[in-house]
Write an enzyme that holds these catalytic residues in place. Structure first.
Site, mmCIF file in Angstrom:
data_model
loop_
_atom_site.group_PDB
_atom_site.id
_atom_site.type_symbol
_atom_site.label_atom_id
_atom_site.label_comp_id
_atom_site.label_asym_id
_atom_site.label_seq_id
_atom_site.Cartn_x
_atom_site.Cartn_y
_atom_site.Cartn_z
ATOM 1 N N GLU A 104 2.068 -21.101 -45.799
ATOM 2 C CA GLU A 104 0.829 -21.874 -45.970
ATOM 3 C C GLU A 104 1.154 -23.334 -46.254
ATOM 4 O OE1 GLU A 104 -1.466 -20.181 -44.866
ATOM 5 O OE2 GLU A 104 -0.640 -18.174 -45.226
ATOM 6 N N GLU A 130 0.352 -21.163 -35.396
ATOM 7 C CA GLU A 130 0.847 -19.947 -36.054
ATOM 8 C C GLU A 130 2.267 -19.583 -35.630
ATOM 9 O OE1 GLU A 130 -0.344 -19.050 -38.616
ATOM 10 O OE2 GLU A 130 -2.429 -19.686 -38.590
HETATM 11 N N1 B3K Z 1 -4.449 -19.148 -40.827
HETATM 12 C C1 B3K Z 1 -4.673 -18.007 -41.670
HETATM 13 C C2 B3K Z 1 -5.164 -16.809 -40.936
HETATM 14 C C3 B3K Z 1 -6.614 -16.791 -40.680
HETATM 15 C C4 B3K Z 1 -7.041 -15.451 -40.132
HETATM 16 C C5 B3K Z 1 -8.461 -15.435 -39.738
HETATM 17 N N2 B3K Z 1 -8.880 -14.117 -39.342
HETATM 18 C C6 B3K Z 1 -3.462 -17.661 -42.458
HETATM 19 C C7 B3K Z 1 -2.170 -18.041 -41.871
HETATM 20 O O1 B3K Z 1 -1.789 -17.666 -40.792
HETATM 21 O O2 B3K Z 1 -1.484 -18.785 -42.497
HETATM 22 ZN ZN ZN Z 2 -0.418 -19.215 -40.494
#
Ligand code: B3K
Ligand code: ZN
Length: 870
Positions: free
Chosen positions: A307, A329
């Site tokens: 994060e 991602e």
């Molecule tokens: N970006 C979020 C994931 C969101 C999921 C939505 N269903 C956490 C992550 O990948 O860091």
């Molecule tokens: Zn992520």
């Protein structure tokens, strides 16, 4: 039956820039006991880059489950002819180059069980907006490319909600009438609304500081439920390490003066990277040695890092549209993997990463949901937060890293940041930065972004002359839904050579300089590489470190695999040789494993356990069988009964034939570290499998004397797996000790659902009525149902179909409570076409039952429908 309208499919090819942009977003939240009032003032401007700049169409805003109370344009109240409330939003008929829209809406977070938008967890308000949850908070253009500067004011009861948090920096705060107070926040960095966050509650807070490389001081705050401060230190240290690492590795510094993390118990996934205010599942924050296992600690470190890394790869540079999700991602998973490799053992981390690809991603790639890392279409975006987008996405970035080397990769990253900071971009923009910074042409490499499916590479090695070998490679990729024929991929294959006695050999690949390893890059469907060395016979060590996310086929003899397992200097491949040896034996047509094969494996495992140069964690990994999930991922037709039997047979044989070795590993492996604990606990589980009566007391004694959760839960796991008639006493004792620790109870639930005896399904139905189980809490659902259907394949595939029925019951129930989690669980049926006709029929029956549910959510519909079309 209420028939819902057929959901619409969104296509990547239909992308159009938004008609309007939102420059500023001013939000006021008034928190009440039964509802929340949201005032939104947004500065709208026409988009100069829209498709027809001559034309201006009405403003269309997204909105979901909102009650519109008031609406103004440039300060004047709109009458009902000037706007229209439609199914999924609001149309404002106003067309102008620039105007301000103000709305007042009422929402009911207290009743929101979908855990999307604004909701409550344990009496605290929190948000989850990615992917499309912001539209459940207010009317907005809910697309990631709309980047806006946010100002937020929150008003709430001071006793109930002493902390009122949002993104950015705090501007002001103060008291209001009637026991209320307010806080105002400003985030100077324009951001998409999916990164918006709000939290209100009464938390304990751990504070720290970080000085960035340019000397700025950043305040770090970790908010947790009251009384949990003693479980926060590790997460805080992980955050600090991540901040240091990103500066050292990528030259990236944190930008705000404050970084906040809030942990909540009800959360659909692991965590969320909201700008300056991450919201986390408690599972990835709370940890001390009493309550968390070694693997929990690793999880906390990894997710905190993930994060944090998003701040640059995701937040400052975000996605133009959701089809580009892997842009942030895949890249951020790659970054967290490199971080974990630096913090932990590199080989162990790599093995864990590959296990996920083989057990989950290969399965996804061969099922109804197969999609490229940059999908071409979706019905429900939340269904595309997948192992393909995340983990295969990271593998694709990893191949870029392998092809360019550390330095070239860094140059590409630097150019990407330089070109696109502050923008919402595409995967193509990322590839282009890599190409331009390194002066390479990656036309072919792009197929990894556009094509789904797992490529296979068939390799043969033949002798051309004395000391000269020909390595022939042929790639192919099976058809996937909507993609029948595939173009060749660019595949980097890292290769080493061993002598027949297991010594590493120096060689020249295609005339290059003498080395002990070579990177062969496939760019065509068939290719031959010439390897020169001084040996008459060699064993190839192929796809070292899993240099590409493919299936590699090479006809090794069992003896060659055993040799690689004993001596490949590449730790990853050494482990992999053992897995291949076992997989082939488990998956061949033989009804049972013959004595000779059993003996080869047992000897190899025994040698691993006696190898003084191998560290404990690698030993632990090497002596474990490939999981049933990874075996299913590897093949297209599974004889489930035979596979389960052989899996049991092999485990039992290894347990019994090496009983004394396990006993000594259990008693003599020394050390207060995760590797030693891991190996001892695997030894314990083999011991109970060898002779439950004789070794049960070992587990009981370990449960009684453990001074850490890894040992305590490992003991409980083997107790719960056993057939011992008094085991319930030990399970209850654990429960009494830990009834107050929610996350520990999740482990307690899971330990019980993994029992492979026939009565487990009935027991699970009882657990669903347990006072500590709640279907509204995703961690509980994952601990019980997810772990059962994803981890206890023997009973999930019980020939009566009772396991399938159980999963379907829960999906149907969750469909209206939490569609996202219901959709996730539905994917556990996706492999159905690989099983025998009887099981296929039983699963199909459940899929039809789910499909005919009233008010089926898009999430579940999309998965069931695709599954049934297989
Ligand atoms: N970006 C979020 C994931 C969101 C999921 C939505 N269903 C956490 C992550 O990948 O860091
Ligand atoms: Zn992520």
């Amino acid at each position: 039956m209420v028939s819902s309208p057929k959901p619409t499919v969104k296509f990547r090819k239909d992308y159009q820039p938004s008609q309007y942009l939102i420059k500023h977003t001013d939000l006021i939240f008034q928190l009440f006991d039964s509802h929340v009032l949201v005032t939104a003032e947004i500065d709208i401007e026409s988009n100069p880059n829209r498709k027809n700049p001559q034309e201006l169409t009405p403003l269309v805003l997204d909105g979901d489950e909102l009650e519109l109370l008031e609406i103004y344009v440039n300060g004047s109240n709109l009458d009902s002819t000037q706007y229209e409330i439609v199914d999924n939003g609001l149309i404002v008929k106003q067309t102008a180059e620039k105007f301000t829209l103000k709305t007042l809406t009422k929402i009911y977070p207290q009743q929101n069980t979908s855990l999307e938008g604004l909701y409550q967890s344990n009496g605290k308000f929190c948000t989850q907006c990615e992917a499309e949850g912001f539209r459940k908070i207010t009317y907005y253009i809910d697309r990631p490319e709309i980047m806006s500067e946010f100002k937020v004011r929150i008003e709430g009861n001071k006793n109930q909600y002493p902390q009122l948090l949002s993104n950015g920096n705090m501007l002001s705060s103060g008291d209001l009438d009637n026991g209320m107070h307010y806080v105002e926040w400003h985030d100077p960095f324009p951001k998409p609304c999916y990164l918006f966050a709000l939290v209100a509650g009464d938390f304990d807070c751990l504070e720290d500081n970080f000085t960035t490389m340019s000397g700025r001081n950043v305040k770090l705050e970790l908010f947790v439920d009251k009384g949990k401060l003693d479980q926060c230190r590790f997460a805080m240290d992980s955050l600090i390490k991540s901040m240091e690492w990103d500066e050292q590795k990528f030259g990236r510094e944190y930008d705000l003066d404050l970084y906040m993390i809030v942990a909540v118990s009800d959360f659909n996934m692991g965590a969320m990277e909201n700008k300056g205010l991450n919201i986390f599942n408690t599972r990835y924050v709370l940890a001390n040695t009493q309550t968390a296992t070694d693997s929990d600690f690793e999880g906390v470190e990894r997710v905190i890092a993930h994060e944090y890394f998003h701040n640059w790869t995701g937040n400052r540079i975000t996605c133009r549209d959701w089809f580009q999700l892997s842009l942030k991602e895949g890249l951020t998973v790659f970054r967290d993997q490199k971080f974990s490799e630096d913090m932990q053992s590199k080989a162990v981390q790599r093995i864990d990463q590959v296990k996920i690809i083989r057990a989950a991603q290969f399965a996804e790639d061969s099922g109804p949901m197969a999609h490229p890392i940059r999908p071409d279409s979706y019905i429900e975006m939340n269904n595309f937060y997948t192992v393909t987008v995340y983990n295969k996405g990271a593998e694709v970035i990893g191949m870029m890293h392998t092809l360019l080397g550390e330095e070239g990769f860094r140059k590409g990253m630097d150019l990407y940041f330089e070109r696109h900071d502050g923008q919402a971009v595409t995967c193509e923009d990322f590839i282009k930065s890599m190409e331009d910074a390194n002066n390479v042409d990656w036309t072919l490499f792009r197929h990894w972004y556009s094509q789904a499916g797992t490529p296979s590479v068939k390799v043969t090695l033949s002798k051309v002359a004395s000391g000269q070998f020909k390595l022939h490679c042929q790639q192919s990729c099976p058809a996937t839904p909507g993609q029948d024929v595939k173009k060749p991929f660019m595949i980097p294959i890292k290769v080493g050579l061993l002598s027949t006695r297991g010594k590493p050999i120096q060689f020249k690949a295609n005339g290059a300089t003498l080395a002990s390893e070579a990177l062969l890059v496939m760019t065509e469907s068939e290719q031959t590489f010439i390897l020169d060395c001084d040996e008459e016979e060699v064993i190839p060590s192929l796809l070292r470190d899993f240099s590409a996310p493919i299936k590699l086929e090479y006809k090794y003899t069992q003896a060659q695999l055993a040799q690689l397992f004993a001596s490949d200097p590449n730790s990853f491949n050494r482990w992999d040789a053992g897995q291949t040896l076992m997989s082939e034996i488990l998956l061949n047509d033989n009804e049972i494993i013959d004595e000779a094969a059993l003996k080869i494996i047992a000897d190899a495992v025994s040698a691993i356990l006696h190898d003084e140069n191998l560290d404990n964690a690698l030993k632990a990994l090497a002596v474990q069988l490939p999981s049933l999930n990874s075996l299913i991922g590897l093949s297209n037709n599974i004889n489930m009964d035979q596979l389960i039997n052989k899996h049991q047979q092999l485990k039992k044989y290894l347990a019994q034939s090496l009983e004394h070795v396990w006993f000594s590993a259990y008693n003599t492996t020394a050390g207060d570290n995760s590797g030693a604990r891991w190996l001892r606990n695997i030894a314990l589980s083999y011991l109970l499998r060898a002779n439950e009566d004789q070794h049960f007391e070992l587990a009981v004694s370990q449960q009684n004397h453990a001074n850490n959760m890894t040992d305590e839960i490992s003991a409980l796991q083997v107790i719960a797996l056993s057939s011992e008639k008094f085991k319930a006493d030990y399970i209850n004792r654990f429960y009494k000790k830990w009834a107050h620790e929610d996350l520990v109870l999740d482990k307690w639930f899971t330990a019980q659902v993994l029992n492979e005896n026939d009565d487990v399904i009935e027991h699970i139905r009882e657990l669903l009525n347990h006072e500590k189980f709640s279907i509204e809490n995703p961690n509980k659902v994952r601990a019980v149902i997810g772990s059962f259907a994803g981890g206890n394949l023997t009973q999930f595939h019980n020939p009566t179909g009772a396991g399938y029925e159980l999963l379907a019951d829960i999906i149907i129930k969750l469909n209206s409570i939490n569609p996202q989690i219901a959709g996730r669980l539905t994917t556990l049926f996706n492999q159905w076409k690989k099983f025998d006709v009887k099981r296929q029929a039983l699963i199909k029956e459940q899929l039809f039952r789910i499909k005919s549910t009233d008010n089926l959510s898009n999430d579940v519909y999309e998965i069931v429908d695709k599954s049934l079309q297989m």
